[in-house]
Design a protein around this motif. Sequence first.
Motif, short mmCIF file in Angstrom:
data_model
loop_
_atom_site.label_atom_id
_atom_site.label_comp_id
_atom_site.label_asym_id
_atom_site.label_seq_id
_atom_site.Cartn_x
_atom_site.Cartn_y
_atom_site.Cartn_z
N ASN A 190 -25.03 17.14 10.12
CA ASN A 190 -24.25 16.41 11.13
C ASN A 190 -23.71 15.09 10.59
O ASN A 190 -23.67 14.08 11.28
CB ASN A 190 -25.10 16.16 12.39
CG ASN A 190 -25.43 17.44 13.13
OD1 ASN A 190 -24.58 18.31 13.27
ND2 ASN A 190 -26.68 17.56 13.58
N ILE A 191 -23.31 15.11 9.32
CA ILE A 191 -22.69 13.95 8.69
C ILE A 191 -21.20 14.24 8.52
O ILE A 191 -20.83 15.18 7.80
CB ILE A 191 -23.32 13.64 7.32
CG1 ILE A 191 -24.81 13.30 7.47
CG2 ILE A 191 -22.59 12.50 6.63
CD1 ILE A 191 -25.52 13.08 6.13
N PRO A 192 -20.31 13.48 9.16
CA PRO A 192 -18.88 13.74 9.02
C PRO A 192 -18.37 13.43 7.62
O PRO A 192 -18.84 12.49 6.98
CB PRO A 192 -18.24 12.81 10.06
CG PRO A 192 -19.26 11.75 10.31
CD PRO A 192 -20.59 12.38 10.11
N LEU A 193 -17.44 14.24 7.16
CA LEU A 193 -16.80 14.03 5.86
C LEU A 193 -15.42 13.42 6.09
O LEU A 193 -14.55 14.04 6.72
CB LEU A 193 -16.67 15.35 5.11
CG LEU A 193 -15.88 15.31 3.79
CD1 LEU A 193 -16.49 14.31 2.81
CD2 LEU A 193 -15.80 16.70 3.16
N LEU A 194 -15.24 12.20 5.61
CA LEU A 194 -13.97 11.48 5.71
C LEU A 194 -13.29 11.51 4.35
O LEU A 194 -13.94 11.27 3.33
CB LEU A 194 -14.20 10.03 6.14
CG LEU A 194 -15.21 9.81 7.28
CD1 LEU A 194 -15.40 8.31 7.53
CD2 LEU A 194 -14.77 10.53 8.55
N VAL A 195 -12.00 11.79 4.32
CA VAL A 195 -11.30 11.92 3.04
C VAL A 195 -10.06 11.04 3.01
O VAL A 195 -9.17 11.17 3.85
CB VAL A 195 -10.91 13.38 2.75
CG1 VAL A 195 -10.24 13.49 1.38
CG2 VAL A 195 -12.15 14.29 2.78
N ASP A 196 -10.04 10.14 2.02
CA ASP A 196 -8.83 9.38 1.71
C ASP A 196 -7.96 10.30 0.86
O ASP A 196 -8.17 10.47 -0.33
CB ASP A 196 -9.19 8.10 0.93
CG ASP A 196 -7.96 7.30 0.53
OD1 ASP A 196 -6.83 7.76 0.76
OD2 ASP A 196 -8.14 6.20 -0.04
N GLU A 197 -6.98 10.91 1.52
CA GLU A 197 -6.10 11.89 0.86
C GLU A 197 -4.69 11.31 0.79
O GLU A 197 -3.69 11.99 1.06
CB GLU A 197 -6.12 13.20 1.66
CG GLU A 197 -5.66 14.42 0.87
CD GLU A 197 -5.86 15.71 1.65
OE1 GLU A 197 -6.84 16.42 1.33
OE2 GLU A 197 -5.07 16.00 2.57
N ALA A 198 -4.62 10.05 0.41
CA ALA A 198 -3.34 9.33 0.40
C ALA A 198 -2.28 10.09 -0.39
O ALA A 198 -1.10 10.09 -0.02
CB ALA A 198 -3.53 7.93 -0.16
N GLU A 216 -10.11 22.49 4.80
CA GLU A 216 -11.31 22.91 4.08
C GLU A 216 -12.61 22.40 4.71
O GLU A 216 -13.66 22.45 4.08
CB GLU A 216 -11.23 22.46 2.62
CG GLU A 216 -10.04 23.00 1.85
CD GLU A 216 -10.05 24.53 1.76
OE1 GLU A 216 -11.15 25.10 1.62
OE2 GLU A 216 -8.96 25.13 1.85
N GLY A 217 -12.52 21.87 5.92
CA GLY A 217 -13.74 21.49 6.63
C GLY A 217 -13.98 20.01 6.80
O GLY A 217 -14.99 19.61 7.40
N ALA A 218 -13.09 19.15 6.28
CA ALA A 218 -13.26 17.71 6.47
C ALA A 218 -13.15 17.35 7.95
O ALA A 218 -12.42 18.00 8.71
CB ALA A 218 -12.22 16.94 5.66
N SER A 219 -13.85 16.29 8.35
CA SER A 219 -13.81 15.84 9.74
C SER A 219 -12.56 15.02 10.04
O SER A 219 -12.01 15.09 11.14
CB SER A 219 -15.06 15.01 10.06
OG SER A 219 -16.23 15.76 9.86
N ALA A 220 -12.15 14.21 9.06
CA ALA A 220 -10.95 13.39 9.23
C ALA A 220 -10.32 13.15 7.87
O ALA A 220 -11.02 12.99 6.87
CB ALA A 220 -11.27 12.06 9.91
N VAL A 221 -9.00 13.14 7.85
CA VAL A 221 -8.25 12.99 6.61
C VAL A 221 -7.09 12.04 6.85
O VAL A 221 -6.37 12.16 7.84
CB VAL A 221 -7.69 14.37 6.15
CG1 VAL A 221 -6.72 14.20 4.99
CG2 VAL A 221 -8.83 15.31 5.75
N VAL A 222 -6.92 11.09 5.93
CA VAL A 222 -5.79 10.16 6.00
C VAL A 222 -4.84 10.46 4.84
O VAL A 222 -5.27 10.66 3.71
CB VAL A 222 -6.28 8.70 5.91
CG1 VAL A 222 -5.11 7.75 5.74
CG2 VAL A 222 -7.07 8.33 7.16
#
Length: 472
Positions: A190-198, A216-222
């Motif tokens: 239950n740990i969200p995966l945040l991705v800096d996908e600039a 691919e399953g990330a919780s949030a992507v920027v």
Amino acid sequence: MAPSRKNPFTFLETLEQHVRERRVSFHVPGHHNGTVGNDGLPSAFARVMPYDLTELPHLDDLHDASGIIEQAETALGNLYASKSKWLVNGSTVGNWSMLAATVKRGERVYVQRNSHKSVWNAIEWLGLKPVLLMPMIERGTGIPTVVTLETIEQAVQEFPGGRAVMLTSPTYYGDMADIRVISDYLSHLNIPLLVDEAHGAHLIHPQLPQRSAIFEGASAVVQSAHKTLPALTMGAWIHYKEDIDEVQLKHALSSFQTSSPSYLIMASLDYARSYLESLTDEAWSSIQKSHVSFVLELKRAGFSVKVGDDFTKVTIMTYPKNGLVFCEHLASIGIDIELAAVDHVLLCLPLREINKQEIEHWVTLMKKAATHVPIIDEDETIFPFPSTHRVSELYMMAGDEPIHRVSFKEAVGSISAETVIPYPPGIPWILKGERITEEKIRVLLEWISLGRKLQAGKHVMIEQIDVIVEEF
């Protein structure tokens, strides 16, 4: 984009209609539809001014979207199979908002060490406790790549209780983490995966070997749409899933973004989305084939080339010739590149088909420029990524610690009280709260002697740095 009952037009079409109507402006901005000014304004800017608008009723409000902006953001979300929001302050505001929505002050967050400065600034000002995740270093090039699942597992075991994982993928050089494997592991905790996908807004086609982390399953992507798509600078967007607190996220976005969003930037975001939607399978194939042709032509010309998982990022390894000087020669003949280091240069290729004539012309110019580049002197440093433990914690400053400014030589072994950032790429060389090593000082001295741009206090340029006075 399919028309909605609320508005049969796209955001761009609505702006165009507003301008065609030649409406009278008794509202901000102060150029009043471009009617205020003189002959000193270049004609290109004069033509753009009428599109620089404000939150009029029929133009919606970014911070409380219920009309044409909401419609456009819904279309964006459909493209990325997520909920999506426009950003007008770049990926920076997205990184801040992701962290603010998932991690509370004083809580731990697991963070990739080669993250952009916007991530470290957010962690500092939000009062978070970072656990540093060391990326793999590529053999041969020494370039930092991505964080592995094994490193994340070690961090969770050694420093339990983290509230989120913050990764960068793709990296500046186009390397991409195994997001599916990592997200599967984190979902069980239950740990969200945040991705800096600039640099990854374009990675959406189903046939790509690796796609955007949001698929691919990330919780949030920027994503910085402006970096890889035809959007204006500062144009970005955020995608998120159900495990992100939407109320908290919207509050953070409203708090950190300007209250006067640029309608020009937003229009370009709508166009960037429509451009992506317009690319057919054939267009994708042609783009990728032309990029491969460009790389093959570089290799035929004698260049050593690294291509990341993202096919638009191409690194020319210049060693034993000086990449900084190569960059200068390229600029002198009208070729501007993304980044240069002593032993390599980085190219960002456009998301379009590059025709054969362009490829031949560019490579010919590059080959000619390379003939004038000197061999790297023995005393010139090939800058390694700062080595540290695979998993570690930063010293968290309370704010009342005694701080001294000392010479570089005296600073070795001390904890830095400031961050030093080479720019580009904007990835800190020394982090506030990190132990200063001889290697870091050696490289800093070399950068200063070469005149490399550093984002740091002026005293750093005269070989001084602020450190924490530790009490034993």
